[in-house]
Structures are given as C-alpha cells and as structure tokens.
Design an enzyme around this catalytic site. Sequence first.
Site, short mmCIF file in Angstrom:
data_model
loop_
_atom_site.label_atom_id
_atom_site.label_comp_id
_atom_site.label_asym_id
_atom_site.label_seq_id
_atom_site.Cartn_x
_atom_site.Cartn_y
_atom_site.Cartn_z
CE LYS A 53 -2.93 -0.24 4.75
NZ LYS A 53 -3.08 -0.29 6.24
N GLY A 54 2.88 -0.60 0.93
CA GLY A 54 4.33 -0.38 1.00
C GLY A 54 4.90 0.49 -0.09
CD GLU A 109 5.59 -5.64 -4.39
OE1 GLU A 109 5.64 -4.75 -3.52
OE2 GLU A 109 5.23 -6.79 -4.15
CG ASP A 110 6.89 -2.86 -0.55
OD1 ASP A 110 6.85 -3.88 -1.25
OD2 ASP A 110 6.36 -2.80 0.57
CG ASP A 113 11.68 -11.37 1.85
OD1 ASP A 113 12.75 -11.95 1.64
OD2 ASP A 113 11.14 -11.36 2.97
CE LYS A 141 14.08 -7.65 3.14
NZ LYS A 141 13.39 -8.14 4.35
CG PHE A 162 11.46 -6.95 8.73
CD1 PHE A 162 10.73 -7.77 7.88
CD2 PHE A 162 10.85 -5.83 9.26
CE1 PHE A 162 9.40 -7.47 7.56
CE2 PHE A 162 9.52 -5.53 8.97
CZ PHE A 162 8.80 -6.35 8.11
CB VAL A 163 14.39 -2.64 5.80
CG1 VAL A 163 15.82 -3.19 5.82
CG2 VAL A 163 13.66 -3.08 4.53
CG ASP A 169 3.95 -2.39 7.51
OD1 ASP A 169 4.37 -2.95 6.48
OD2 ASP A 169 3.10 -2.90 8.26
P1 IMP Z 1 7.57 -11.58 -0.70
O1 IMP Z 1 6.24 -12.11 -1.15
O2 IMP Z 1 8.26 -12.49 0.28
O3 IMP Z 1 8.48 -11.18 -1.84
O4 IMP Z 1 7.26 -10.29 0.19
C1 IMP Z 1 6.87 -9.12 -0.40
C2 IMP Z 1 6.11 -8.24 0.56
O5 IMP Z 1 6.42 -8.51 1.92
C3 IMP Z 1 6.50 -6.80 0.33
O6 IMP Z 1 5.67 -6.19 -0.65
C4 IMP Z 1 6.36 -6.19 1.69
O7 IMP Z 1 5.03 -5.74 1.89
C5 IMP Z 1 6.66 -7.32 2.64
N1 IMP Z 1 8.07 -7.29 3.09
C6 IMP Z 1 9.07 -8.12 2.72
N2 IMP Z 1 10.22 -7.80 3.33
C7 IMP Z 1 9.94 -6.72 4.10
C8 IMP Z 1 10.72 -5.89 4.98
O8 IMP Z 1 11.93 -6.06 5.19
N3 IMP Z 1 10.06 -4.87 5.59
C9 IMP Z 1 8.73 -4.62 5.41
N4 IMP Z 1 7.96 -5.36 4.59
C10 IMP Z 1 8.55 -6.40 3.94
#
Ligand code: IMP
Length: 187
Positions: A53-54, A109-110, A113, A141, A162-163, A169
Amino acid sequence: MGEGTESAGHWAAPDLGDVVVGRGALLARVGEIGAAITRDYAGRPPLLVGVLKGALNFMADLMRSIELPVEVDFMAVSSYGAATKTSGVVRIVKDLDVDLAGRDVIIIEDVVDSGLTLNYLRQYLGARHPASLEVCALLLKEGEQRVAQPLKYVGFTIGPAFVVGYGLDVNERYRNLDAIYTFVGEP
Ligand code: IMP
C-alpha cells in the site's frame, strides 16, 4: 495552518520526529519525475505498476504529473509483517490484472531499504516478458541495500531511520500524513 508548516497536527505528534521530506519538496520532486517520465516514454506510454500500500500516495501524485496516456495497475506484497525490520520474505497478496508481455513497465515503489522486495518483484515481473522494466522509487535508504538495484528514477535519498507518512506506515498507521517524518514511537 500557516504556509510552510506541515499538517501532521497534534493527533500524531508524540510518535513523530523530524520532517524528513516536507509536502512542498515532495510535490516538487514528484513533478520533476513526472516530467522526466513524460520525456523518456514519449511515444510509448508506460504501464505504471504501483506496489501497495506504501506507493499509494506517490502513485496518485505521480500519475497526474505524467502527460502521457499511461495505464495503472497495482500489486500488493507483504514483506515486513508488523515489525520495522525486513524479514526478507516477500509474499504476493494481490497480483496484477493486466498482461505485461510487450509492455514498457515502471514499478512504482515507496522506499527501497534492503532491496529484497524490489529484487523479488523485478524477477517476478521480468519473467512475464515486458518490453522493458524499470523502477521508480520515491525513497532510497542510503547504504542499506543488501541487493544492488538499478533505479531509473529516485525521489530522495534518505538516512536509515524508519519513516512514516505519504503512504508509508507503521502497523498500518500514518499513511495519511502529507509529509514524511521519522517515527520515534513504539512500533
Ligand atoms: P526492503 O525489501 O527492505 O527494500 O523493504 C521495502 C519495503 O519495506 C517498502 O516497500 C516498505 O513497505 C517497507 N519499508 C522499508 N523501510 C520503511 C520505512 O522506513 N517506513 C515504512 N516502511 C518501510
């Protein structure tokens, strides 16, 4: 509310730290990315694939700043559960409705990370034979990626905190904030 202030208001205040990206900066940058996509995809309107949903807020603003007859679809993935650290496990909760074969696809993508979610999605969607597959991420990030990601469009590079807000969310809360803040509460 005066000009230049954020509208987080008192209802969220105890959980929020600094403004990481304010509303004005968000809208300006989203407009720039929209203009870049308009230029880059002239004559071959892309299919925008939002990751729910991000990416909801980002998608809503970005699609309106692209001056091409884009199509829009959404996937829902679950990667975090209720925690604020990645599990590395990605689950498809909702798949696409449209066929990707021969389409110019941009994943919206939102935040990237660890990069694990995107890495999974790229392979999953790439296997459906799109003409091209690129990524547009609102936030990256810095230095956090476990999987290197070629990102065609990035809104902002941020630190590791974390944001929340603008679609992001913690336990489903704070997606409706109109700016991005560090989260300082208990997850
Ligand atoms: P990754 O797989 O570690 O790159 O994480 C990606 C997903 O984790 C994003 O699409 C978000 O839904 C969630 N996410 C990562 N960091 C944050 C944050 O700081 N706040 C909220 N959601 C996050």
